[in-house]
Design a protein around this motif. Sequence first.
Motif, PDB file in Angstrom:
ATOM      1  N   UNK A   1     -77.047 -46.326  87.659  1.00  0.00           N
ATOM      2  CA  UNK A   1     -76.302 -45.707  88.752  1.00  0.00           C
ATOM      3  C   UNK A   1     -77.232 -45.279  89.888  1.00  0.00           C
ATOM      4  N   UNK A   2     -78.311 -44.577  89.514  1.00  0.00           N
ATOM      5  CA  UNK A   2     -79.178 -43.957  90.517  1.00  0.00           C
ATOM      6  C   UNK A   2     -79.732 -44.942  91.557  1.00  0.00           C
ATOM      7  N   UNK A   3     -80.189 -46.145  91.146  1.00  0.00           N
ATOM      8  CA  UNK A   3     -80.690 -47.073  92.175  1.00  0.00           C
ATOM      9  C   UNK A   3     -79.622 -47.412  93.213  1.00  0.00           C
ATOM     10  N   UNK A   4     -78.364 -47.467  92.781  1.00  0.00           N
ATOM     11  CA  UNK A   4     -77.287 -47.761  93.731  1.00  0.00           C
ATOM     12  C   UNK A   4     -77.166 -46.652  94.755  1.00  0.00           C
TER      13      UNK A   4
ATOM     14  N   UNK B   1     -83.541 -52.920  91.543  1.00  0.00           N
ATOM     15  CA  UNK B   1     -82.529 -51.867  91.491  1.00  0.00           C
ATOM     16  C   UNK B   1     -82.141 -51.355  92.859  1.00  0.00           C
ATOM     17  N   UNK B   2     -83.118 -51.108  93.728  1.00  0.00           N
ATOM     18  CA  UNK B   2     -82.830 -50.645  95.090  1.00  0.00           C
ATOM     19  C   UNK B   2     -82.476 -51.828  95.981  1.00  0.00           C
ATOM     20  N   UNK B   3     -83.202 -52.937  95.803  1.00  0.00           N
ATOM     21  CA  UNK B   3     -82.997 -54.117  96.643  1.00  0.00           C
ATOM     22  C   UNK B   3     -81.596 -54.704  96.512  1.00  0.00           C
ATOM     23  N   UNK B   4     -81.011 -54.592  95.317  1.00  0.00           N
ATOM     24  CA  UNK B   4     -79.669 -55.172  95.116  1.00  0.00           C
ATOM     25  C   UNK B   4     -78.622 -54.551  96.035  1.00  0.00           C
ATOM     26  N   UNK B   5     -78.399 -53.231  95.965  1.00  0.00           N
ATOM     27  CA  UNK B   5     -77.398 -52.659  96.880  1.00  0.00           C
ATOM     28  C   UNK B   5     -77.829 -52.780  98.334  1.00  0.00           C
ATOM     29  N   UNK B   6     -79.119 -52.666  98.612  1.00  0.00           N
ATOM     30  CA  UNK B   6     -79.606 -52.805  99.988  1.00  0.00           C
ATOM     31  C   UNK B   6     -79.230 -54.167 100.551  1.00  0.00           C
TER      32      UNK B   6
END
Lengths: 190, 187
Positions: free
Chosen positions: A1-4, B40-45
């Motif tokens: 969840x947190x990375x989103x 993890x960050x790159x996906x939604x970004x």
Amino acid sequence: MLPGTVGLMQATEALKLILGKGRSLIGRLILFDALKMNFKNLKLEKDPNCELCGIKPTITELIDYEAFCNVPMPGAGQNDDFDEEEYSIEPAELAEVLNSGRDVVLVDVREQSEWDICYIEKAQLMPLSEFEEHIPSLNPDDEIYLYCYKGMRSMKALRQLEDEGFTKLRNLTGGIDRWAEEIDSDMPRY
Amino acid sequence: MALTNEEINRYTRHLTLPEIGMEGQLKFKESKILLIGAGGLGSPLGMYLGAAGIGKLGIVDFDVVDNSNLQRQIAHSVADIGRPKVESIKETILAGNPNVEVEIYNVRLTRDNILALFEQYDVIVDGSDNFETRYLVNDAAYFTKKPLVYGSIFRFEGQITVFHPNHEGPCYRCLYSNPPPANLVPS
């Protein structure tokens, strides 16, 4: 969840920079705690002594980042003459020892949450975070085999025992991860 | 530059917001954003910036998709396991919005390739997961005078800020002048 959550806050800031609207996070740091569902908004100041963007910068071009980030903690024993190789045991060798029926002690120094995923049969859990409390329960006359996930933490535990005068110590090379790969294919890997 | 009729229809919700409008949407279309990391960050970004109509998205990552990534790296699917992450995320972005130009770099960022890469973009977004890359990206953004959108996570906590020290405010080194000792860095 947190990375989103974090990734989308970054995406929002990127769009605002392009748009030139609103108030950007320049000079502010958001600390988000997902467990408490709490946001903190901290003011950030420029450091006049910053080596990169300060008044008298010392970093004026890109540096060797691998070297910069691989400085061990002082006194962490990277440069002493302790021979880790001497105390290492391969997964196949350990499997032989355990199958031989010999009376040995097998110690898992990972944390409880990792133990709950998998462990080697006959092992006892003594997490590194509280390892000192467990030392009195171990007998220096026993053959003691230690393991963790990859072999780093159990080597730290081994060195603590060695400092306490234990001698019959071995550390599983590659930890339970290599054990799962080479010895027990039914074991889950994480 | 102008929007096509399809784009006008697609971005209606932006166009009717006075803070964005046609002017803002054209700024998006003319902009180039570089994402460091397709995890993890790159996906939604990547997925949201692509959907929002950024003109060009660059994405740097040299890793391949693993089963244990799928719990959080939502740009990748089961069928992508073993494929380079940049290829997988590019397909996901284009499936949602074919108007975006997605340029992928299946390489490790180094001090030899980073400056030329940053020069081609307007905004840098750091979605990396290690200190070496964070310092490298911070320094390169400073030397190329690009704003850097910073994000990091550890366990249940996240940190987000924007560094633009050439303009105002601090850089990453103002906050963390040195990395933690290597043997204390959680893997």
